[in-house]
Design a protein around this motif. Structure first.
Motif, PDB file in Angstrom:
ATOM      1  N   ASP A 270       0.760  -1.293   0.071  1.00 54.40           N
ATOM      2  CA  ASP A 270       0.017   0.184   0.099  1.00 54.40           C
ATOM      3  C   ASP A 270       0.973   1.200  -0.040  1.00 54.40           C
ATOM      4  OD1 ASP A 270      -2.183  -1.378   0.147  1.00 54.40           O
ATOM      5  OD2 ASP A 270      -2.389  -1.489   2.290  1.00 54.40           O
ATOM      6  N   TYR A 271       1.994   1.277   0.556  1.00 56.42           N
ATOM      7  CA  TYR A 271       3.004   2.412   0.866  1.00 56.42           C
ATOM      8  C   TYR A 271       3.462   2.689  -0.397  1.00 56.42           C
ATOM      9  CZ  TYR A 271       6.476   5.331   3.284  1.00 56.42           C
ATOM     10  OH  TYR A 271       7.140   6.395   3.681  1.00 56.42           O
ATOM     11  N   LEU A 272       4.013   1.498  -1.267  1.00 54.37           N
ATOM     12  CA  LEU A 272       4.694   1.903  -2.687  1.00 54.37           C
ATOM     13  C   LEU A 272       3.586   2.302  -3.394  1.00 54.37           C
ATOM     14  CD1 LEU A 272       6.814  -1.249  -3.041  1.00 54.37           C
ATOM     15  CD2 LEU A 272       7.716   1.265  -2.491  1.00 54.37           C
ATOM     16  N   LEU A 273       2.236   1.919  -3.495  1.00 52.67           N
ATOM     17  CA  LEU A 273       1.197   2.275  -4.493  1.00 52.67           C
ATOM     18  C   LEU A 273       0.809   3.850  -4.143  1.00 52.67           C
ATOM     19  CD1 LEU A 273      -1.085  -0.693  -4.606  1.00 52.67           C
ATOM     20  CD2 LEU A 273       0.903  -0.072  -6.072  1.00 52.67           C
ATOM     21  N   ARG A 274       0.861   4.120  -2.861  1.00 54.85           N
ATOM     22  CA  ARG A 274       0.735   5.453  -2.601  1.00 54.85           C
ATOM     23  C   ARG A 274       1.947   6.610  -3.083  1.00 54.85           C
ATOM     24  NH1 ARG A 274      -0.797   3.679   2.313  1.00 54.85           N
ATOM     25  NH2 ARG A 274       1.087   4.360   3.414  1.00 54.85           N
ATOM     26  N   LYS A 275       3.072   6.074  -2.993  1.00 54.44           N
ATOM     27  CA  LYS A 275       4.226   6.747  -3.740  1.00 54.44           C
ATOM     28  C   LYS A 275       3.966   6.912  -5.143  1.00 54.44           C
ATOM     29  CE  LYS A 275       7.866   5.627  -0.158  1.00 54.44           C
ATOM     30  NZ  LYS A 275       8.342   7.200  -0.171  1.00 54.44           N
TER      31      LYS A 275
ATOM     32  N   THR B 200      -2.918  -5.732  -6.594  1.00 50.75           N
ATOM     33  CA  THR B 200      -3.581  -4.687  -5.597  1.00 50.75           C
ATOM     34  C   THR B 200      -3.748  -3.626  -6.360  1.00 50.75           C
ATOM     35  OG1 THR B 200      -2.205  -5.988  -3.865  1.00 50.75           O
ATOM     36  CG2 THR B 200      -2.906  -3.736  -3.326  1.00 50.75           C
ATOM     37  N   ALA B 201      -2.758  -3.062  -7.040  1.00 54.42           N
ATOM     38  CA  ALA B 201      -3.092  -1.817  -7.638  1.00 54.42           C
ATOM     39  C   ALA B 201      -4.306  -1.926  -8.567  1.00 54.42           C
ATOM     40  CB  ALA B 201      -1.961  -1.532  -8.554  1.00 54.42           C
ATOM     41  N   ALA B 202      -4.370  -2.830  -9.408  1.00 50.42           N
ATOM     42  CA  ALA B 202      -5.741  -3.188 -10.215  1.00 50.42           C
ATOM     43  C   ALA B 202      -6.855  -3.347  -9.425  1.00 50.42           C
ATOM     44  CB  ALA B 202      -5.511  -4.461 -11.135  1.00 50.42           C
ATOM     45  N   LYS B 203      -6.957  -3.863  -8.215  1.00 48.82           N
ATOM     46  CA  LYS B 203      -8.241  -3.944  -7.381  1.00 48.82           C
ATOM     47  C   LYS B 203      -8.657  -2.806  -6.770  1.00 48.82           C
ATOM     48  CE  LYS B 203      -8.692  -7.594  -4.822  1.00 48.82           C
ATOM     49  NZ  LYS B 203      -8.446  -8.575  -3.936  1.00 48.82           N
ATOM     50  N   ASN B 204      -7.485  -2.105  -6.313  1.00 53.48           N
ATOM     51  CA  ASN B 204      -7.823  -0.946  -5.290  1.00 53.48           C
ATOM     52  C   ASN B 204      -7.708   0.313  -6.003  1.00 53.48           C
ATOM     53  OD1 ASN B 204      -7.884  -2.959  -3.306  1.00 53.48           O
ATOM     54  ND2 ASN B 204      -6.123  -2.420  -2.267  1.00 53.48           N
TER      55      ASN B 204
ATOM     56  N   GLU C 135      -2.481 -17.085 -12.298  1.00 51.38           N
ATOM     57  CA  GLU C 135      -3.256 -17.771 -11.502  1.00 51.38           C
ATOM     58  C   GLU C 135      -4.064 -16.790 -10.493  1.00 51.38           C
ATOM     59  OE1 GLU C 135      -6.104 -20.142 -10.269  1.00 51.38           O
ATOM     60  OE2 GLU C 135      -4.810 -20.629 -12.033  1.00 51.38           O
ATOM     61  N   ALA C 136      -3.071 -16.187  -9.923  1.00 46.37           N
ATOM     62  CA  ALA C 136      -3.562 -15.237  -8.779  1.00 46.37           C
ATOM     63  C   ALA C 136      -4.340 -14.114  -9.390  1.00 46.37           C
ATOM     64  CB  ALA C 136      -2.438 -14.660  -8.023  1.00 46.37           C
ATOM     65  N   ALA C 137      -4.161 -13.654 -10.507  1.00 45.81           N
ATOM     66  CA  ALA C 137      -4.819 -12.494 -11.132  1.00 45.81           C
ATOM     67  C   ALA C 137      -6.168 -12.911 -11.357  1.00 45.81           C
ATOM     68  CB  ALA C 137      -4.239 -12.050 -12.393  1.00 45.81           C
ATOM     69  N   LYS C 138      -6.367 -14.224 -12.051  1.00 53.44           N
ATOM     70  CA  LYS C 138      -7.954 -14.612 -12.464  1.00 53.44           C
ATOM     71  C   LYS C 138      -8.420 -14.949 -11.059  1.00 53.44           C
ATOM     72  CE  LYS C 138      -6.238 -17.594 -16.245  1.00 53.44           C
ATOM     73  NZ  LYS C 138      -6.028 -18.929 -16.786  1.00 53.44           N
ATOM     74  N   GLN C 139      -8.008 -15.401 -10.192  1.00 50.31           N
ATOM     75  CA  GLN C 139      -8.517 -15.499  -8.673  1.00 50.31           C
ATOM     76  C   GLN C 139      -9.110 -14.336  -8.288  1.00 50.31           C
ATOM     77  OE1 GLN C 139      -6.154 -17.746  -6.024  1.00 50.31           O
ATOM     78  NE2 GLN C 139      -6.404 -19.701  -7.176  1.00 50.31           N
TER      79      GLN C 139
ATOM     80  N   GLY D  20      -9.884 -11.790  -9.885  1.00 50.42           N
ATOM     81  CA  GLY D  20     -10.762 -11.085 -10.813  1.00 50.42           C
ATOM     82  C   GLY D  20     -10.503  -9.874 -11.766  1.00 50.42           C
ATOM     83  N   VAL D  21      -9.216  -9.860 -11.689  1.00 44.76           N
ATOM     84  CA  VAL D  21      -8.492  -8.679 -12.584  1.00 44.76           C
ATOM     85  C   VAL D  21      -7.497  -9.106 -13.713  1.00 44.76           C
ATOM     86  CG1 VAL D  21      -8.190  -7.176 -10.340  1.00 44.76           C
ATOM     87  CG2 VAL D  21      -6.318  -8.712 -11.067  1.00 44.76           C
ATOM     88  N   ASP D  22      -7.620 -10.144 -14.186  1.00 45.05           N
ATOM     89  CA  ASP D  22      -6.895 -10.552 -15.416  1.00 45.05           C
ATOM     90  C   ASP D  22      -7.286  -9.802 -16.481  1.00 45.05           C
ATOM     91  OD1 ASP D  22      -9.146 -12.376 -14.847  1.00 45.05           O
ATOM     92  OD2 ASP D  22      -8.937 -13.391 -16.456  1.00 45.05           O
ATOM     93  N   ASP D  23      -8.394  -9.143 -16.532  1.00 43.80           N
ATOM     94  CA  ASP D  23      -8.645  -8.106 -17.706  1.00 43.80           C
ATOM     95  C   ASP D  23      -8.236  -6.929 -17.806  1.00 43.80           C
ATOM     96  OD1 ASP D  23     -10.470  -7.773 -15.455  1.00 43.80           O
ATOM     97  OD2 ASP D  23     -12.098  -6.931 -17.013  1.00 43.80           O
ATOM     98  N   GLN D  24      -7.556  -6.781 -16.577  1.00 40.75           N
ATOM     99  CA  GLN D  24      -6.861  -5.433 -16.248  1.00 40.75           C
ATOM    100  C   GLN D  24      -5.201  -5.468 -16.422  1.00 40.75           C
ATOM    101  OE1 GLN D  24      -9.661  -4.458 -12.608  1.00 40.75           O
ATOM    102  NE2 GLN D  24      -8.247  -2.781 -12.914  1.00 40.75           N
ATOM    103  N   ILE D  25      -5.007  -6.578 -16.029  1.00 39.18           N
ATOM    104  CA  ILE D  25      -3.524  -6.602 -15.828  1.00 39.18           C
ATOM    105  C   ILE D  25      -2.915  -8.033 -16.508  1.00 39.18           C
ATOM    106  CG2 ILE D  25      -3.146  -5.067 -13.987  1.00 39.18           C
ATOM    107  CD1 ILE D  25      -2.857  -7.868 -12.335  1.00 39.18           C
ATOM    108  N   THR D  26      -1.766  -7.891 -17.188  1.00 34.07           N
ATOM    109  CA  THR D  26      -1.071  -9.274 -17.771  1.00 34.07           C
ATOM    110  C   THR D  26       0.136  -9.380 -17.191  1.00 34.07           C
ATOM    111  OG1 THR D  26      -0.335  -8.228 -19.636  1.00 34.07           O
ATOM    112  CG2 THR D  26      -2.521  -9.054 -19.866  1.00 34.07           C
TER     113      THR D  26
END
Length: 365
Positions: A154-159, A181-185, A205-209, A211-217
């Motif tokens: 979260d800290y890095l994403l705020r930066k 996390t960036a795609a979800k939040n 696999e984690a991206a599919k689970q 639900g953001v595999d349509d946003q990130i690859t």
């Protein structure tokens, strides 16, 4: 015996801390002004000869093989070395300066796979559930590793100062937690690249689970191949990858980031650094991070203007990394039987030594 005489002379030069040495003939001697941090058992004169050729490689291999034993905290070895750096710097015979190695794409791929393709099941034993393999961020010393790692992400994403719809590039995306996390939040789109087959499989696999595999690859790709694709990103981040670029090869990284970052874009580089530029020790280069290099802060900062990049924020998280490593090692040791079943006792001792010495480097170095 000449080996004992030489090691005794070295021990008498210790000016901080203390160590007890048990020699192969049963003789025990104490060195240093303080109570011994630990007892070092040397099982054969050949250990001393190996350390005189290369102190880190000689000690490391002897410990892995059981020809050296430590009675006491293993990270105290690193503490003693750090507190008496001049003594140990002068221990090895003079060596030629290391030759800069051109990290070809094939070599870099093999170097990364040496470390990261040991298997996701191995790392799952001692990392947190998200498989975040870099310095955590402890708001409180009592934070769990899981909490601290989420706080770091979260800290890095705020930066990065993310805004919905932006494109984000994660260079060395690991097991995918940060980009997911960036795609979800934050509603961003993006690309994560790695050279590890194991990390790629887990990330996808984690991206599919999530639900953001349509946003990130995620792709198996060398970052140096990305600029020719002509893609642009609003944000570029790299966590724990810069150490693998290799000595003398950092310009290629900065060039790639500068060419792919949109005007006014933001890049965050999260890396281990050192106070002074010095070569990676031979043991770490051979067994843990082949081809790796810890750049000095000066090397990183001085290079930025030459690539049209500007430093706007700098932070040192040294003690956070010591705390992270302490928890990793606690969990690693708790899974001794599983690790030795996967590999063997020599491998276990090798990784335990690396974790312990890294704790000492961040806490005392």
């Amino acid at each position: 015996m000449v080996e004992k005489t030489l090691f005794d002379a070295i021990g008498r030069r210790i000016r901080r801390g203390g160590v007890a040495v048990r020699y192969w003939d049963g003789d025990v001697r104490e060195y240093g002004p303080d109570r011994p941090y630990f007892t070092l058992t040397l099982r054969a004169p050949s250990v001393v000869r190996a350390m005189l050729r290369d102190v880190m490689l000689g000690f490391g291999e002897a410990y892995m093989d059981g020809r050296v034993e430590i009675d006491g905290p293993l990270d105290a070895v690193g503490r003693l070395v750090t507190e008496n750096q001049a003594v140990f710097d002068g221990l090895a015979l003079p060596r030629l300066a290391p030759r800069l190695r051109r990290n070809t794409r094939d070599r870099q791929r093999r170097q990364i796979q040496h470390h990261y393709d040991l298997g996701n099941s191995f790392y799952a034993l001692w990392l947190d559930a998200s498989l975040t393999y870099s310095c955590a961020y402890f708001r409180d010393p009592d934070d769990s590793l899981e909490t601290a790692q989420q706080q770091k992400v979260d800290y890095l994403l705020r930066k990065l100062q993310l805004r919905e719809g932006q494109r984000v590039l994660d260079i060395g995306s690991g097991w995918g937690t940060l980009l997911i996390t960036a795609a979800k939040n934050h509603g961003v789109h993006g690309l994560g690249v790695t050279l590890s087959q194991e990390q790629l499989r887990q990330s996808q696999e984690a991206a599919k689970q999530a639900g953001v595999d349509d946003q990130i690859t995620f792709e198996l790709c060398n970052y140096r191949d990305l600029p020719r694709r002509g893609e642009k990103f609003d944000r570029v981040i790299s966590v724990g990858m810069f150490e693998h670029v290799g000595r003398g090869n950092h310009a290629s990284y900065h060039d790639a980031v500068a060419s792919m970052l949109t005007d006014g874009g933001v890049s965050v580089l999260h890396t281990i650094s050192s106070e002074v530029a010095e070569a990676t020790d031979a043991w770490t280069d051979k067994y843990i991070f082949p081809g790796g290099y810890i750049p000095s802060t000066r090397e990183v900062v001085d290079a930025l203007p030459r690539h049209d990049l500007r430093l706007v924020d700098y932070e040192n998280l040294r003690i956070h990394y010591a705390m992270t490593l302490q928890e990793w090692r606690r969990r690693f040791q708790a899974h001794h039987d599983q690790v030795t079943a996967m590999f063997d006792e020599r491998f276990y001792r090798m990784w335990d030594l690396w974790l312990a010495s890294s704790i000492a480097a961040f806490r005392y170095g």
